[in-house]
Design a protein around this motif. Structure first.
Motif, short mmCIF file in Angstrom:
data_model
loop_
_atom_site.label_atom_id
_atom_site.label_comp_id
_atom_site.label_asym_id
_atom_site.label_seq_id
_atom_site.Cartn_x
_atom_site.Cartn_y
_atom_site.Cartn_z
N ASP A 60 29.30 44.74 -14.44
CA ASP A 60 27.97 44.89 -14.71
C ASP A 60 28.14 44.76 -16.35
O ASP A 60 28.79 45.70 -16.81
CB ASP A 60 26.62 46.26 -14.52
CG ASP A 60 25.88 45.94 -15.88
OD1 ASP A 60 25.65 44.99 -16.12
OD2 ASP A 60 25.04 46.95 -15.60
N ILE A 61 28.04 44.11 -17.17
CA ILE A 61 28.86 43.33 -18.29
C ILE A 61 26.85 43.11 -19.21
O ILE A 61 26.17 42.20 -18.99
CB ILE A 61 29.31 42.76 -18.83
CG1 ILE A 61 30.67 42.20 -17.67
CG2 ILE A 61 29.61 41.72 -20.48
CD1 ILE A 61 32.04 41.19 -17.95
N ILE A 63 25.64 43.19 -23.41
CA ILE A 63 25.71 42.87 -24.98
C ILE A 63 23.91 44.57 -25.00
O ILE A 63 22.83 43.96 -24.70
CB ILE A 63 25.15 42.27 -25.38
CG1 ILE A 63 25.68 41.47 -24.77
CG2 ILE A 63 24.75 42.37 -27.14
CD1 ILE A 63 27.34 41.24 -26.08
N THR A 64 23.83 45.70 -25.74
CA THR A 64 23.33 45.97 -26.03
C THR A 64 23.72 46.29 -27.98
O THR A 64 24.00 45.65 -28.22
CB THR A 64 23.49 48.06 -25.42
OG1 THR A 64 24.61 47.88 -25.90
CG2 THR A 64 23.65 47.52 -24.27
N GLN A 65 22.20 47.35 -27.73
CA GLN A 65 22.15 47.34 -29.38
C GLN A 65 22.50 48.82 -29.43
O GLN A 65 22.26 50.17 -29.52
CB GLN A 65 21.27 47.44 -30.54
CG GLN A 65 20.09 45.65 -30.51
CD GLN A 65 20.79 45.13 -31.14
OE1 GLN A 65 21.75 45.44 -32.44
NE2 GLN A 65 21.13 43.96 -30.50
N THR A 66 23.49 49.39 -30.36
CA THR A 66 23.88 50.18 -31.14
C THR A 66 23.96 50.68 -33.19
O THR A 66 23.94 49.95 -33.14
CB THR A 66 25.40 50.97 -30.60
OG1 THR A 66 25.75 52.59 -30.58
CG2 THR A 66 25.96 50.65 -31.51
N VAL A 75 23.61 46.92 -34.74
CA VAL A 75 24.72 45.72 -34.54
C VAL A 75 25.06 46.08 -33.21
O VAL A 75 24.68 47.25 -32.72
CB VAL A 75 26.28 46.82 -34.79
CG1 VAL A 75 26.12 46.63 -36.41
CG2 VAL A 75 26.80 48.08 -34.61
N PRO A 76 25.54 44.78 -31.93
CA PRO A 76 25.53 44.22 -31.12
C PRO A 76 26.69 45.16 -30.89
O PRO A 76 27.60 45.64 -31.12
CB PRO A 76 25.83 42.67 -31.04
CG PRO A 76 25.49 41.80 -32.04
CD PRO A 76 25.45 43.57 -33.47
N ALA A 77 26.61 45.48 -28.99
CA ALA A 77 27.84 46.66 -28.94
C ALA A 77 28.24 45.62 -27.39
O ALA A 77 26.95 45.78 -26.65
CB ALA A 77 27.54 47.45 -28.52
N LEU A 78 29.31 45.54 -26.99
CA LEU A 78 29.71 44.92 -25.59
C LEU A 78 29.70 46.14 -24.44
O LEU A 78 30.00 46.93 -24.33
CB LEU A 78 30.86 44.37 -25.26
CG LEU A 78 31.28 43.72 -23.90
CD1 LEU A 78 30.39 42.61 -23.59
CD2 LEU A 78 32.88 43.02 -24.41
N TYR A 79 29.23 46.63 -23.32
CA TYR A 79 28.80 47.38 -22.68
C TYR A 79 29.25 46.85 -21.16
O TYR A 79 29.20 45.42 -20.43
CB TYR A 79 27.87 47.98 -22.20
CG TYR A 79 27.54 48.72 -20.62
CD1 TYR A 79 27.78 49.79 -21.22
CD2 TYR A 79 26.99 48.55 -20.12
CE1 TYR A 79 27.78 50.68 -19.47
CE2 TYR A 79 26.71 48.84 -18.67
CZ TYR A 79 27.33 49.79 -18.51
OH TYR A 79 27.53 51.10 -17.57
N ALA A 80 30.17 46.95 -20.75
CA ALA A 80 30.99 46.94 -19.20
C ALA A 80 31.45 47.57 -18.28
O ALA A 80 31.85 48.59 -18.12
CB ALA A 80 32.51 46.39 -19.54
N ASN A 81 30.55 47.49 -16.95
CA ASN A 81 30.52 48.39 -15.80
C ASN A 81 31.56 47.49 -14.72
O ASN A 81 30.56 46.86 -14.12
CB ASN A 81 29.77 49.54 -15.23
CG ASN A 81 29.66 50.36 -14.61
OD1 ASN A 81 30.18 51.12 -13.69
ND2 ASN A 81 28.30 50.19 -13.75
N ILE A 82 32.75 47.99 -14.71
CA ILE A 82 33.62 47.73 -13.59
C ILE A 82 34.29 48.22 -12.02
O ILE A 82 34.69 48.74 -13.12
CB ILE A 82 34.81 46.92 -14.52
CG1 ILE A 82 33.93 45.72 -15.57
CG2 ILE A 82 35.66 45.40 -13.47
CD1 ILE A 82 35.20 44.88 -16.36
#
Length: 91
Positions: A60-61, A63-66, A75-82
């Motif tokens: 699960d990859i 882009i969220t806002q933080t 700002v955009p943030a990359l979230y990766a659940n691998i």
């Protein structure tokens, strides 16, 4: 299931449509095209697969806002659940 199985398994059209919609939404948040998001995802998979066997089904990859550290707004943030199946030890 091996890494390459994810590319050759049959998927329902509903699942494929859901994945495409997810990429469109994520790419919209990141202000980049779905093709760019797909390339980012594939690059992440390629790099991590050199060192670990991962579960591409559970990948699960997003882009969220933080909130920025400087307090200048979101700002955009990359979230990766691998999910990791096995770590490969290299000498």
């Amino acid at each position: 299931m091996g890494f390459m199985d994810a590319f050759f398994r049959k998927r329902s059209s509903g699942n494929m449509a859901k994945d495409r919609l997810k990429f469109v939404l994520v790419s919209d948040r990141a202000n980049c095209s779905p093709e760019t998001m797909e390339m980012i995802k594939n690059d992440i998979i390629d790099v991590i697969s050199k060192y670990m066997e991962i579960d591409t089904q559970g990948l699960d990859i997003q882009i969220t806002q933080t909130e920025s550290e400087g307090g200048n707004g979101n700002v955009p943030a990359l979230y990766a659940n691998i999910p990791i199946k096995e770590v490969r030890f290299h000498k």
